[in-house]
Design an enzyme around this catalytic site. Structure first.
Site, PDB file in Angstrom:
ATOM      1  N   HIS A  23      -4.773   0.781   1.542  1.00 47.31           N
ATOM      2  CA  HIS A  23      -5.430   0.967   0.232  1.00 47.31           C
ATOM      3  C   HIS A  23      -6.638   1.897   0.373  1.00 47.31           C
ATOM      4  O   HIS A  23      -6.832   2.799  -0.443  1.00 47.31           O
ATOM      5  CB  HIS A  23      -5.917  -0.376  -0.333  1.00 47.31           C
ATOM      6  N   LYS A  47       2.114 -13.087  -7.794  1.00 44.20           N
ATOM      7  CA  LYS A  47       1.913 -13.706  -6.481  1.00 44.20           C
ATOM      8  C   LYS A  47       0.853 -14.795  -6.620  1.00 44.20           C
ATOM      9  O   LYS A  47       0.118 -14.840  -7.597  1.00 44.20           O
ATOM     10  CB  LYS A  47       1.430 -12.644  -5.489  1.00 44.20           C
ATOM     11  N   ARG A  96       4.817   3.361  -0.290  1.00 43.62           N
ATOM     12  CA  ARG A  96       5.040   3.251   1.152  1.00 43.62           C
ATOM     13  C   ARG A  96       6.437   3.681   1.546  1.00 43.62           C
ATOM     14  O   ARG A  96       6.625   4.289   2.578  1.00 43.62           O
ATOM     15  CB  ARG A  96       4.832   1.806   1.607  1.00 43.62           C
ATOM     16  N   SER A 134      -0.394  -6.303   2.169  1.00 51.36           N
ATOM     17  CA  SER A 134      -1.324  -7.437   2.124  1.00 51.36           C
ATOM     18  C   SER A 134      -0.636  -8.715   2.563  1.00 51.36           C
ATOM     19  O   SER A 134      -1.217  -9.530   3.288  1.00 51.36           O
ATOM     20  CB  SER A 134      -1.888  -7.601   0.710  1.00 51.36           C
TER      21      SER A 134
END
Length: 167
Positions: A23, A47, A96, A134
């Site tokens: 990030h 989440k 990504r 993460s």
């Protein structure tokens, strides 16, 4: 003749649970394009965040203290409304791998439908950070693995503290 230039602002939304060096890398690279980047930490997430909203905002603000063009703050509600309130013209997103594409493409098109004046800008994640997320960082930390160099130091310390308190 002096022509005043409007500040070019982008919003970089996410849960940042926790912020990773992937990030950070993306925001640093975004500063080559934008005058200001608002790192918008989302209250709502599908989440179940490990950190509270305030903890995530605090970690983002601390990590970006050395960067005067970066602001970290919480947001809730519809992203496009928040971007309008910030008077930003772009949403900054990282990619990504191909796995990110479908979700990001769908979100970008929906945001474009909601406001054609706000563009979504994608930057490819630096190859050094392609493999981290993460979720992966939290899993490795919970199991006692070394996450040094994968997250900002202030985040590493908070994550280790959180893992100790939850064990």
């Amino acid at each position: 003749m002096d022509v005043a230039k409007d500040k070019l602002t982008a919003v970089y939304p996410g849960t940042f649970d926790p912020l990773t060096n992937g990030h950070v890398s993306l925001v640093k690279r975004g500063l080559d394009i934008f005058d200001e980047i608002v790192v918008a930490v989302a209250l709502h997430s599908p989440k179940n965040p490990l950190f509270s909203l305030q903890e995530r905002v605090d970690m983002v603000q601390k990590a970006f203290e050395p960067f005067p063009g970066v602001v970290g703050e919480p947001f809730e509600g519809l992203l496009i409304d928040y971007v309008r309130r910030k008077n930003a013209k772009a949403i900054l997103r990282g990619m990504r791998a191909v796995a990110d594409f479908e979700y990001e493409f769908q979100m970008a098109l929906m945001n474009r439908r909601l406001d054609r004046g706000i563009q979504t800008i994608f930057l490819m994640t630096d190859y050094k950070w392609l493999y981290i997320s993460s979720t992966l960082i939290k899993d490795v930390a919970r199991l006692g693995g070394d996450i040094t160099g994968l997250v900002p130091e202030n985040v590493r310390l908070e994550l280790l503290k959180k893992c100790r308190n939850n064990s």
